[in-house]
Motif scaffolding. Structure first.
Motif, PDB file in Angstrom:
ATOM      1  N   PRO A  46      50.022  67.967  37.844  1.00  0.00           N
ATOM      2  CA  PRO A  46      50.026  67.342  37.858  1.00  0.00           C
ATOM      3  C   PRO A  46      50.024  65.895  38.933  1.00  0.00           C
ATOM      4  O   PRO A  46      51.259  66.811  39.846  1.00  0.00           O
ATOM      5  N   LEU A  47      49.364  66.479  40.072  1.00  0.00           N
ATOM      6  CA  LEU A  47      49.955  65.596  41.692  1.00  0.00           C
ATOM      7  C   LEU A  47      49.691  63.921  41.970  1.00  0.00           C
ATOM      8  O   LEU A  47      48.506  63.516  41.182  1.00  0.00           O
ATOM      9  N   PRO A  48      50.353  62.529  42.164  1.00  0.00           N
ATOM     10  CA  PRO A  48      50.067  61.845  41.795  1.00  0.00           C
ATOM     11  C   PRO A  48      49.040  61.365  42.944  1.00  0.00           C
ATOM     12  O   PRO A  48      49.743  62.134  44.354  1.00  0.00           O
ATOM     13  N   VAL A  49      48.292  60.326  43.166  1.00  0.00           N
ATOM     14  CA  VAL A  49      47.753  59.920  44.099  1.00  0.00           C
ATOM     15  C   VAL A  49      47.911  58.968  44.753  1.00  0.00           C
ATOM     16  O   VAL A  49      47.894  57.819  44.101  1.00  0.00           O
ATOM     17  N   HIS A  50      48.419  59.316  46.456  1.00  0.00           N
ATOM     18  CA  HIS A  50      49.372  57.549  46.341  1.00  0.00           C
ATOM     19  C   HIS A  50      47.912  57.547  47.769  1.00  0.00           C
ATOM     20  O   HIS A  50      47.202  58.345  48.548  1.00  0.00           O
ATOM     21  N   VAL A  51      47.498  56.033  48.130  1.00  0.00           N
ATOM     22  CA  VAL A  51      46.293  55.450  48.958  1.00  0.00           C
ATOM     23  C   VAL A  51      47.599  55.410  50.524  1.00  0.00           C
ATOM     24  O   VAL A  51      47.894  54.391  50.170  1.00  0.00           O
ATOM     25  N   LEU A  52      47.255  55.212  51.724  1.00  0.00           N
ATOM     26  CA  LEU A  52      47.307  55.283  52.407  1.00  0.00           C
ATOM     27  C   LEU A  52      46.377  53.505  52.951  1.00  0.00           C
ATOM     28  O   LEU A  52      46.221  53.874  52.550  1.00  0.00           O
ATOM     29  N   ASP A  53      47.480  52.368  52.842  1.00  0.00           N
ATOM     30  CA  ASP A  53      46.830  51.127  53.046  1.00  0.00           C
ATOM     31  C   ASP A  53      47.343  50.887  54.685  1.00  0.00           C
ATOM     32  O   ASP A  53      47.011  49.155  54.822  1.00  0.00           O
ATOM     33  N   GLY A  54      48.337  51.624  54.811  1.00  0.00           N
ATOM     34  CA  GLY A  54      48.046  51.313  56.171  1.00  0.00           C
ATOM     35  C   GLY A  54      49.739  51.341  56.998  1.00  0.00           C
ATOM     36  O   GLY A  54      50.492  51.306  56.165  1.00  0.00           O
ATOM     37  N   VAL A  55      49.832  49.704  58.095  1.00  0.00           N
ATOM     38  CA  VAL A  55      51.479  49.919  58.397  1.00  0.00           C
ATOM     39  C   VAL A  55      51.174  48.751  58.645  1.00  0.00           C
ATOM     40  O   VAL A  55      50.452  47.811  59.206  1.00  0.00           O
ATOM     41  N   SER A  56      52.986  48.186  57.932  1.00  0.00           N
ATOM     42  CA  SER A  56      52.978  46.600  58.042  1.00  0.00           C
ATOM     43  C   SER A  56      53.005  46.432  59.956  1.00  0.00           C
ATOM     44  O   SER A  56      53.456  47.405  60.498  1.00  0.00           O
ATOM     45  N   ALA A  57      53.579  45.018  60.197  1.00  0.00           N
ATOM     46  CA  ALA A  57      53.578  44.521  61.376  1.00  0.00           C
ATOM     47  C   ALA A  57      54.811  45.201  61.461  1.00  0.00           C
ATOM     48  O   ALA A  57      55.533  45.233  63.384  1.00  0.00           O
ATOM     49  N   SER A 125      46.267  59.902  50.155  1.00  0.00           N
ATOM     50  CA  SER A 125      44.832  59.993  50.965  1.00  0.00           C
ATOM     51  C   SER A 125      44.259  58.957  51.765  1.00  0.00           C
ATOM     52  O   SER A 125      45.448  57.620  52.149  1.00  0.00           O
ATOM     53  N   VAL A 126      43.869  59.376  52.958  1.00  0.00           N
ATOM     54  CA  VAL A 126      43.410  57.955  53.849  1.00  0.00           C
ATOM     55  C   VAL A 126      42.240  57.601  54.072  1.00  0.00           C
ATOM     56  O   VAL A 126      41.251  58.347  54.164  1.00  0.00           O
ATOM     57  N   PRO A 127      42.054  56.773  53.286  1.00  0.00           N
ATOM     58  CA  PRO A 127      39.875  56.419  53.376  1.00  0.00           C
ATOM     59  C   PRO A 127      39.801  56.470  54.392  1.00  0.00           C
ATOM     60  O   PRO A 127      38.517  56.484  54.103  1.00  0.00           O
ATOM     61  N   GLY A 128      40.556  55.318  55.631  1.00  0.00           N
ATOM     62  CA  GLY A 128      39.813  55.527  56.375  1.00  0.00           C
ATOM     63  C   GLY A 128      38.905  56.470  57.168  1.00  0.00           C
ATOM     64  O   GLY A 128      37.985  56.022  58.141  1.00  0.00           O
ATOM     65  N   LEU A 129      39.584  57.706  56.812  1.00  0.00           N
ATOM     66  CA  LEU A 129      39.000  58.716  57.681  1.00  0.00           C
ATOM     67  C   LEU A 129      38.714  59.830  56.918  1.00  0.00           C
ATOM     68  O   LEU A 129      38.675  61.269  57.134  1.00  0.00           O
ATOM     69  N   TYR A 130      38.480  59.389  55.285  1.00  0.00           N
ATOM     70  CA  TYR A 130      37.877  60.608  54.358  1.00  0.00           C
ATOM     71  C   TYR A 130      38.340  61.909  54.398  1.00  0.00           C
ATOM     72  O   TYR A 130      38.197  62.266  54.137  1.00  0.00           O
ATOM     73  N   MET A 131      40.185  61.460  54.138  1.00  0.00           N
ATOM     74  CA  MET A 131      40.783  62.057  54.282  1.00  0.00           C
ATOM     75  C   MET A 131      41.759  62.745  53.196  1.00  0.00           C
ATOM     76  O   MET A 131      42.205  61.404  52.667  1.00  0.00           O
ATOM     77  N   LEU A 132      42.679  63.599  52.537  1.00  0.00           N
ATOM     78  CA  LEU A 132      43.288  63.580  52.602  1.00  0.00           C
ATOM     79  C   LEU A 132      43.958  64.753  52.450  1.00  0.00           C
ATOM     80  O   LEU A 132      43.981  66.269  52.535  1.00  0.00           O
ATOM     81  N   THR A 133      45.310  64.621  51.926  1.00  0.00           N
ATOM     82  CA  THR A 133      46.673  65.718  52.470  1.00  0.00           C
ATOM     83  C   THR A 133      47.784  66.323  51.094  1.00  0.00           C
ATOM     84  O   THR A 133      47.190  64.936  49.878  1.00  0.00           O
TER      85      THR A 133
END
Length: 194
Positions: A46-57, A125-133
Motif C-alpha cells: 500500500p502506497l499513499p498517493v499525495h498530489v502536488l498542489d503547488g508551492v506557496s508564496a 502525483s504532479v497533475p499539471g504534468l501528467y506525472m507520477l513519481t
C-alpha cells in the motif's frame, strides 16, 4: 536498505478486499490481467498517493493525501492496482486499473531497495504534468498520510515521464521540485491566504 512501507488505513484495505471479492467490481474493471488471474489475488504494497498542489508564496511545497494505491498480486506477479479515495466514513474503493505505471512502480521500488538509506515509499502525483513519481521520504517514522517532500527526500519519476525528465533516475527534491513547479502552469501555484 529495506523500504519501510507504511500500513494502509484498515478501511482502505477492507474496501479493496471487498472489491476483489465482488465478481461485479472485478468484471466491470475491464483489466484483462485481473480478469484472467489464475488463483487468489491479494493487495500488497500500500502506497499513499499525495498530489502536488503547488508551492506557496513562502516557498513551501504543498501536498495533500488523495488516496492509497495497492498493487494486486497473483502468485509472483502484479496483475493490477487498486485505488481508494477518502470518503465521509473513512476510505472507499475507487477503481482497479493496469498500465505502464504498474511495472514502473515495481521497478522504482526495486531500485529504492538497493539504496544505502532506508526510506518510506509514497507516490507523488504532479497533475499539471501528467506525472507520477515514487517519493522516497527520509523520515521512516512519519505519518504517511501527512507531510511535504523534504529537500533531502528522493523523487523517482515513473515511466512514462514528461519530456526532458528521465524516468527511473532518483533526484533530490531540492533539485527536481523547482523544475516541476516551474513547468506547471502559473495558475496551479498557490497564493498566500488573504
Amino acid at each position: 536498505m529495506p523500504l519501510l512501507v507504511p500500513p494502509a488505513p484498515a478501511p482502505a484495505l477492507r474496501s479493496v478486499l471487498t472489491a476483489l471479492s465482488s465478481p461485479t467490481a472485478v468484471r466491470e474493471a475491464r483489466t484483462p490481467s485481473l480478469l484472467g488471474a489464475q488463483g487468489p489475488v491479494t493487495p500488497e504494497l500500500p502506497l499513499p498517493v499525495h498530489v502536488l498542489d503547488g508551492v506557496s508564496a513562502e516557498g513551501v511545497t504543498v501536498t495533500r493525501l488523495a488516496g492509497w494505491r495497492f498493487l494486486i498480486r497473483c502468485g509472483d506477479r502484479t496483475v493490477a492496482a487498486a485505488e481508494t479515495l477518502p470518503a465521509s466514513e473513512g476510505w472507499a474503493f475507487s477503481r482497479f486499473f493496469e498500465g505502464p505505471y504498474l511495472v514502473s512502480t515495481e521497478r522504482a521500488l526495486r531500485q529504492a531497495e538497493a539504496l544505502p538509506q532506508s526510506f518510506q515509499p509514497r507516490l507523488l502525483s504532479v497533475p499539471g504534468l501528467y506525472m507520477l513519481t515514487l517519493w522516497l521520504h527520509g523520515d521512516c517514522a512519519a505519518d504517511a498520510a501527512e507531510g511535504c517532500p523534504a529537500a533531502t527526500d528522493l523523487l523517482v519519476p515513473l515511466a512514462p515521464a514528461p519530456p526532458g525528465i528521465a524516468a527511473h533516475r532518483p533526484h533530490r527534491v531540492a533539485e527536481l521540485l523547482p523544475l516541476l513547479t516551474h513547468r506547471v502552469a502559473p495558475t496551479r501555484l498557490l497564493r498566500s491566504p488573504a
